[in-house]
Design a protein around this motif. Structure first.
Motif, PDB file in Angstrom:
ATOM      1  N   GLY A 145     -29.524  63.991 -31.900  1.00  0.00           N
ATOM      2  CA  GLY A 145     -29.279  63.046 -31.278  1.00  0.00           C
ATOM      3  C   GLY A 145     -28.043  63.031 -30.794  1.00  0.00           C
ATOM      4  N   ALA A 146     -27.526  62.022 -29.981  1.00  0.00           N
ATOM      5  CA  ALA A 146     -26.249  61.771 -29.633  1.00  0.00           C
ATOM      6  C   ALA A 146     -25.732  60.549 -29.623  1.00  0.00           C
ATOM      7  CB  ALA A 146     -25.987  62.955 -28.197  1.00  0.00           C
ATOM      8  N   LEU A 147     -24.353  60.401 -29.730  1.00  0.00           N
ATOM      9  CA  LEU A 147     -23.766  58.919 -29.697  1.00  0.00           C
ATOM     10  C   LEU A 147     -22.849  58.996 -28.577  1.00  0.00           C
ATOM     11  CD1 LEU A 147     -23.624  55.712 -30.133  1.00  0.00           C
ATOM     12  CD2 LEU A 147     -22.131  56.605 -32.060  1.00  0.00           C
ATOM     13  N   THR A 148     -23.034  58.469 -27.352  1.00  0.00           N
ATOM     14  CA  THR A 148     -21.801  58.658 -26.494  1.00  0.00           C
ATOM     15  C   THR A 148     -21.231  57.317 -25.934  1.00  0.00           C
ATOM     16  OG1 THR A 148     -23.254  58.794 -24.643  1.00  0.00           O
ATOM     17  CG2 THR A 148     -22.508  60.870 -25.766  1.00  0.00           C
ATOM     18  N   ARG A 149     -20.048  57.290 -25.440  1.00  0.00           N
ATOM     19  CA  ARG A 149     -19.590  55.894 -24.972  1.00  0.00           C
ATOM     20  C   ARG A 149     -18.822  56.062 -23.665  1.00  0.00           C
ATOM     21  NH1 ARG A 149     -14.921  53.521 -28.690  1.00  0.00           N
ATOM     22  NH2 ARG A 149     -13.824  55.316 -29.169  1.00  0.00           N
ATOM     23  N   ALA A 150     -18.530  55.354 -22.692  1.00  0.00           N
ATOM     24  CA  ALA A 150     -17.844  55.240 -21.573  1.00  0.00           C
ATOM     25  C   ALA A 150     -16.423  55.679 -22.025  1.00  0.00           C
ATOM     26  CB  ALA A 150     -17.951  53.856 -20.650  1.00  0.00           C
ATOM     27  N   ASN A 151     -15.767  56.478 -21.188  1.00  0.00           N
ATOM     28  CA  ASN A 151     -14.415  56.869 -21.466  1.00  0.00           C
ATOM     29  C   ASN A 151     -13.642  56.176 -20.023  1.00  0.00           C
ATOM     30  OD1 ASN A 151     -11.734  57.781 -21.298  1.00  0.00           O
ATOM     31  ND2 ASN A 151     -12.488  59.580 -22.638  1.00  0.00           N
ATOM     32  N   TRP A 152     -13.101  55.174 -20.288  1.00  0.00           N
ATOM     33  CA  TRP A 152     -12.333  54.344 -18.789  1.00  0.00           C
ATOM     34  C   TRP A 152     -11.140  55.396 -18.648  1.00  0.00           C
ATOM     35  CZ3 TRP A 152     -12.586  48.866 -21.377  1.00  0.00           C
ATOM     36  CH2 TRP A 152     -13.761  48.576 -21.676  1.00  0.00           C
ATOM     37  N   TYR A 158     -18.930  59.704 -29.246  1.00  0.00           N
ATOM     38  CA  TYR A 158     -18.207  58.733 -29.971  1.00  0.00           C
ATOM     39  C   TYR A 158     -18.192  59.404 -31.486  1.00  0.00           C
ATOM     40  CZ  TYR A 158     -16.707  54.211 -31.568  1.00  0.00           C
ATOM     41  OH  TYR A 158     -16.028  53.003 -32.097  1.00  0.00           O
ATOM     42  N   THR A 159     -17.121  59.841 -31.874  1.00  0.00           N
ATOM     43  CA  THR A 159     -17.099  60.831 -33.239  1.00  0.00           C
ATOM     44  C   THR A 159     -17.059  59.976 -34.449  1.00  0.00           C
ATOM     45  OG1 THR A 159     -14.785  60.938 -33.228  1.00  0.00           O
ATOM     46  CG2 THR A 159     -16.054  62.463 -31.906  1.00  0.00           C
ATOM     47  N   GLN A 160     -17.507  60.577 -35.655  1.00  0.00           N
ATOM     48  CA  GLN A 160     -17.509  60.082 -37.013  1.00  0.00           C
ATOM     49  C   GLN A 160     -17.716  58.467 -37.186  1.00  0.00           C
ATOM     50  OE1 GLN A 160     -16.402  62.076 -39.488  1.00  0.00           O
ATOM     51  NE2 GLN A 160     -16.588  63.386 -37.602  1.00  0.00           N
ATOM     52  N   GLN A 161     -18.810  58.254 -36.601  1.00  0.00           N
ATOM     53  CA  GLN A 161     -19.512  56.785 -36.620  1.00  0.00           C
ATOM     54  C   GLN A 161     -20.711  56.990 -37.365  1.00  0.00           C
ATOM     55  OE1 GLN A 161     -17.922  53.993 -35.323  1.00  0.00           O
ATOM     56  NE2 GLN A 161     -16.165  55.758 -35.007  1.00  0.00           N
ATOM     57  N   PRO A 162     -21.012  55.842 -38.350  1.00  0.00           N
ATOM     58  CA  PRO A 162     -22.251  55.661 -38.761  1.00  0.00           C
ATOM     59  C   PRO A 162     -23.611  55.282 -38.171  1.00  0.00           C
ATOM     60  CG  PRO A 162     -20.860  53.782 -39.315  1.00  0.00           C
ATOM     61  CD  PRO A 162     -19.923  54.756 -38.458  1.00  0.00           C
ATOM     62  N   VAL A 163     -24.642  56.174 -38.048  1.00  0.00           N
ATOM     63  CA  VAL A 163     -25.719  55.923 -37.282  1.00  0.00           C
ATOM     64  C   VAL A 163     -27.000  55.774 -38.201  1.00  0.00           C
ATOM     65  CG1 VAL A 163     -26.954  56.393 -35.290  1.00  0.00           C
ATOM     66  CG2 VAL A 163     -24.735  56.790 -35.360  1.00  0.00           C
ATOM     67  N   GLN A 164     -27.693  54.578 -37.983  1.00  0.00           N
ATOM     68  CA  GLN A 164     -28.915  54.617 -38.767  1.00  0.00           C
ATOM     69  C   GLN A 164     -30.164  55.524 -38.386  1.00  0.00           C
ATOM     70  OE1 GLN A 164     -29.464  50.486 -39.595  1.00  0.00           O
ATOM     71  NE2 GLN A 164     -28.558  50.553 -41.577  1.00  0.00           N
TER      72      GLN A 164
END
Length: 200
Positions: free
Chosen positions: A119-126, A134-140
């Motif tokens: 998978g991939a966790l991304t977020r808006a870069n303003w 979004y790096t080094q984040q805990p995801v369940q």
């Protein structure tokens, strides 16, 4: 916002601001397009008033430094001309939108065999007007067996230097896999669409 005056409420107004001090420490603001709020009478002395604000990455939220807690400025005017203003009536969160994906493979898979869940966790870069990892984040990682009413957390996976997620589990039964992220002070929580896996 809710306002009260013995003579009743004539008008209410509000906007969001970011910084340390409204007079000389503001680095961001969101103001409504109109100068008056929309007020609804609660009773003879009280009304609730609202305004609409627009968050725009090209203007009002022009950079990532603005993600987080914002202050709410509010003012109210009574029908007798009395008024009150509050620089920090309340606070509110303005966060960078997040996205999350899940893919379980191979499919179908034999019972007891290894399943890889990516998978991939991304977020808006303003700053760049794009989405980035979004790096080094805990995801369940969660699983819902076919027929079950809810998901159960299987393990926690940390996103890599590009926001990617990858882990392995053993195939035990038909069901749906998904990733879910709890969120931070700058980024909201998000849950991916579930990916059904057929176990033979």
């Amino acid at each position: 916002m809710t306002a009260t005056d013995p003579a009743g409420i004539y008008d209410g107004y509000a906007f969001l601001w970011h910084g340390t001090d409204l007079k000389d420490g503001v680095d961001g603001a969101m103001t409504p397009a109109v100068d008056h709020g929309t007020c609804k009478t609660v009773n003879a002395t009280t009304a609730t008033c609202s305004v609409t604000l627009v968050a725009d990455p090209e203007s009002t939220v022009y950079g990532n430094i603005l993600a987080g807690r914002w202050h709410v400025f509010a003012s109210a005017v009574g029908k007798d001309g009395d008024y009150v203003t509050k620089d920090t009536y309340k606070s509110s969160w303005v966060k960078r939108a997040s996205r999350l994906t899940t893919n379980a493979s191979p499919e179908p898979v034999a019972k007891g065999k290894t399943v890889t869940v990516t998978g991939a966790l991304t977020r808006a870069n303003w700053d760049t007007d794009t989405y980035a990892g979004y790096t080094q984040q805990p995801v369940q990682l969660q699983f819902r067996k076919t027929g079950a009413s809810s998901y159960s957390t299987v393990k926690t996976v940390t996103s890599d230097s590009r926001g990617n997620l990858k882990t392995t589990v053993k195939a035990s039964a038909d069901g749906t896999w998904r990733y879910t992220f709890a969120g931070t002070s700058t980024t909201p929580s998000v849950t991916s669409t579930g990916d059904f896996l057929d176990v033979k």
